[in-house]
Design a protein around this motif. Structure first.
Motif, mmCIF file in Angstrom:
data_model
loop_
_atom_site.group_PDB
_atom_site.id
_atom_site.type_symbol
_atom_site.label_atom_id
_atom_site.label_comp_id
_atom_site.label_asym_id
_atom_site.label_seq_id
_atom_site.Cartn_x
_atom_site.Cartn_y
_atom_site.Cartn_z
ATOM 1 N N SER A 88 55.118 42.569 -4.029
ATOM 2 C CA SER A 88 54.660 43.394 -2.922
ATOM 3 C C SER A 88 53.258 43.927 -3.172
ATOM 4 O O SER A 88 52.404 43.927 -2.277
ATOM 5 C CB SER A 88 55.636 44.557 -2.712
ATOM 6 O OG SER A 88 55.193 45.417 -1.689
ATOM 7 N N ALA A 119 49.870 41.645 9.434
ATOM 8 C CA ALA A 119 51.223 41.521 9.971
ATOM 9 C C ALA A 119 52.048 40.531 9.159
ATOM 10 O O ALA A 119 53.214 40.796 8.825
ATOM 11 C CB ALA A 119 51.165 41.096 11.434
ATOM 12 N N ALA A 120 51.462 39.380 8.815
ATOM 13 C CA ALA A 120 52.189 38.380 8.029
ATOM 14 C C ALA A 120 52.508 38.903 6.632
ATOM 15 O O ALA A 120 53.633 38.750 6.127
ATOM 16 C CB ALA A 120 51.371 37.092 7.939
ATOM 17 N N SER A 121 51.527 39.538 6.000
ATOM 18 C CA SER A 121 51.746 40.082 4.665
ATOM 19 C C SER A 121 52.773 41.213 4.689
ATOM 20 O O SER A 121 53.625 41.320 3.807
ATOM 21 C CB SER A 121 50.421 40.578 4.079
ATOM 22 O OG SER A 121 50.619 41.148 2.811
ATOM 23 N N GLY A 122 52.703 42.060 5.718
ATOM 24 C CA GLY A 122 53.682 43.137 5.822
ATOM 25 C C GLY A 122 55.095 42.614 5.995
ATOM 26 O O GLY A 122 56.041 43.149 5.417
ATOM 27 N N ALA A 123 55.248 41.561 6.794
ATOM 28 C CA ALA A 123 56.578 40.973 6.970
ATOM 29 C C ALA A 123 57.099 40.386 5.658
ATOM 30 O O ALA A 123 58.287 40.536 5.315
ATOM 31 C CB ALA A 123 56.525 39.899 8.054
ATOM 32 N N LEU A 124 56.222 39.713 4.913
ATOM 33 C CA LEU A 124 56.644 39.170 3.620
ATOM 34 C C LEU A 124 57.022 40.277 2.647
ATOM 35 O O LEU A 124 58.009 40.164 1.904
ATOM 36 C CB LEU A 124 55.518 38.316 3.036
ATOM 37 C CG LEU A 124 55.308 36.938 3.664
ATOM 38 C CD1 LEU A 124 54.062 36.270 3.075
ATOM 39 C CD2 LEU A 124 56.537 36.055 3.448
ATOM 40 N N ARG A 125 56.225 41.355 2.634
ATOM 41 C CA ARG A 125 56.539 42.450 1.719
ATOM 42 C C ARG A 125 57.875 43.107 2.073
ATOM 43 O O ARG A 125 58.657 43.457 1.185
ATOM 44 C CB ARG A 125 55.412 43.481 1.729
ATOM 45 C CG ARG A 125 54.187 43.021 0.964
ATOM 46 C CD ARG A 125 53.166 44.116 0.769
ATOM 47 N NE ARG A 125 52.434 44.398 1.998
ATOM 48 C CZ ARG A 125 52.516 45.521 2.685
ATOM 49 N NH1 ARG A 125 53.315 46.486 2.285
ATOM 50 N NH2 ARG A 125 51.804 45.698 3.781
ATOM 51 N N ARG A 126 58.156 43.277 3.359
ATOM 52 C CA ARG A 126 59.450 43.840 3.752
ATOM 53 C C ARG A 126 60.590 42.909 3.371
ATOM 54 O O ARG A 126 61.661 43.367 2.938
ATOM 55 C CB ARG A 126 59.459 44.106 5.257
ATOM 56 C CG ARG A 126 58.664 45.323 5.674
ATOM 57 C CD ARG A 126 58.954 45.694 7.118
ATOM 58 N NE ARG A 126 58.577 44.628 8.037
ATOM 59 C CZ ARG A 126 57.377 44.501 8.572
ATOM 60 N NH1 ARG A 126 56.425 45.369 8.273
ATOM 61 N NH2 ARG A 126 57.106 43.518 9.408
ATOM 62 N N ARG A 127 60.372 41.603 3.516
ATOM 63 C CA ARG A 127 61.423 40.638 3.142
ATOM 64 C C ARG A 127 61.679 40.692 1.642
ATOM 65 O O ARG A 127 62.837 40.614 1.179
ATOM 66 C CB ARG A 127 60.982 39.236 3.560
ATOM 67 C CG ARG A 127 61.982 38.133 3.205
ATOM 68 C CD ARG A 127 63.261 38.282 3.989
ATOM 69 N NE ARG A 127 64.201 37.224 3.658
ATOM 70 C CZ ARG A 127 64.344 36.103 4.361
ATOM 71 N NH1 ARG A 127 63.595 35.917 5.438
ATOM 72 N NH2 ARG A 127 65.232 35.198 4.023
ATOM 73 N N GLU A 129 63.284 44.418 0.946
ATOM 74 C CA GLU A 129 64.535 44.767 1.619
ATOM 75 C C GLU A 129 65.507 43.602 1.705
ATOM 76 O O GLU A 129 66.690 43.810 1.961
ATOM 77 C CB GLU A 129 64.240 45.270 3.039
ATOM 78 C CG GLU A 129 63.332 46.494 3.054
ATOM 79 C CD GLU A 129 62.937 46.900 4.466
ATOM 80 O OE1 GLU A 129 63.470 46.273 5.417
ATOM 81 O OE2 GLU A 129 62.118 47.823 4.626
ATOM 82 N N ARG A 179 67.423 40.371 6.742
ATOM 83 C CA ARG A 179 68.215 41.243 7.595
ATOM 84 C C ARG A 179 69.363 40.474 8.239
ATOM 85 O O ARG A 179 69.174 39.375 8.730
ATOM 86 C CB ARG A 179 67.337 41.857 8.689
ATOM 87 C CG ARG A 179 66.261 42.797 8.131
ATOM 88 C CD ARG A 179 65.462 43.398 9.261
ATOM 89 N NE ARG A 179 64.434 44.295 8.746
ATOM 90 C CZ ARG A 179 63.590 44.964 9.533
ATOM 91 N NH1 ARG A 179 63.640 44.794 10.845
ATOM 92 N NH2 ARG A 179 62.682 45.761 8.996
#
Length: 279
Positions: free
Chosen positions: A207, A263-271, A274, A277
């Motif tokens: 992350s 946006a792409a990096s944030g989605a990867l970091r959340r994946r 977390e 889902r």
């Protein structure tokens, strides 16, 4: 020996409870006065031209109209190419920073390196973080010249400071159970880091690496202002020639590309942090 009688309810309700006055430290008042004086002095030393502040909203509106009323889309292919060069600069700088900072951050963590070495490494991380990428690039360009490599090296050096600090903090936040188990099994320091620390700290490290890439993408545009290439170099050139329609198009490209990468990096970091889902 006679026991003490509890106070009667009538006596306790004879008057309001007296709360002792709170002692006030004079240092708080002195600190507030000093901070206020510094802010006032700094404010007046800027030498603000108050008569021009009234015209500022109109000037901003005029330049926004010049930039975005009819953007010069004919320069879009060149802008996309220069943006790609900025992304390459950010990517190379991120990879170099990761390669250099990760082992140093593991050594700088409490319990894995000598005390004197940890102190030196943490001091180095702090000094690097205190110097902006632009200053580092100016120092490096005396050796490498005005090339994208200069920007990549500046981003890598600055990344060592941030990734190093984030890294040893992540290692020190790992639960001690697996670390103690690896040491009890007779593992060396490298084995303890590999099997006791890394499986738990890996998501945090990944992350951090993605977040550092986001920072480098934005910083690469700023580094282009000194002529190391990329979209920032192109933006500086057209701003100096006051070709506002081209400047507006470049700003649109920078904003759209940066937001897409974030946006792409944030989605990867959340994946990573977390997990997937469940729908």
């Amino acid at each position: 020996m006679t026991a003490l009688a509890p106070p009667s309810p009538r006596a306790s309700r004879s008057g309001p409870l007296q709360i002792p006055a709170r002692r006030r430290s004079p240092w708080r008042a002195i600190a507030a006065v000093v901070v206020t004086a510094v802010v006032v002095v700094a404010f007046w030393s800027v030498q603000i031209s108050w008569d021009r502040l009234a015209d500022l909203p109109a000037d901003i509106g005029r330049y926004l109209w010049l930039m975005f009323s009819s953007p010069e889309w004919s320069k879009l292919p060149e802008a996309l190419w220069q943006t790609w060069r900025s992304i390459e600069m950010a990517w190379v700088g991120t990879i170099l920073g990761i390669v250099l900072a990760t082992p140093l951050s593991l050594i700088a963590a409490r319990g894995f390196g000598p005390v004197w070495l940890r102190g030196i490494l943490r001091l180095v991380f702090s000094v690097i973080r205190a110097v902006p990428e632009l200053i580092i690039a100016i120092i490096i360009l005396s050796v490498t010249g005005l090339t994208p490599l200069t920007g990549a090296l500046a981003l890598a050096v600055n990344g060592i400071g941030t990734l190093g600090k984030w890294g040893y903090e992540a290692v020190e936040a790992v639960p001690p159970g697996p670390i103690e188990a690896a040491r009890a099994a007779g593992g060396s320091t490298a084995q303890v880091l590999r099997w006791g620390v890394w499986p738990q700290a890996q998501p945090v490290f990944l992350s951090f690496w993605l977040y550092r890439f986001e920072i480098n993408v934005r910083s690469s545009a700023v580094l282009g202002l000194i002529g190391v290439g990329g979209i920032g170099d192109m933006l500086t050139s057209y701003t100096q020639y006051r070709e506002w329609s081209t400047v507006g198009m470049l700003l649109i490209v920078v904003i759209v590309v940066t937001m897409a990468i974030d946006a792409a990096s944030g989605a990867l970091r959340r994946r990573i942090m977390e997990g997937p889902r469940v729908r």
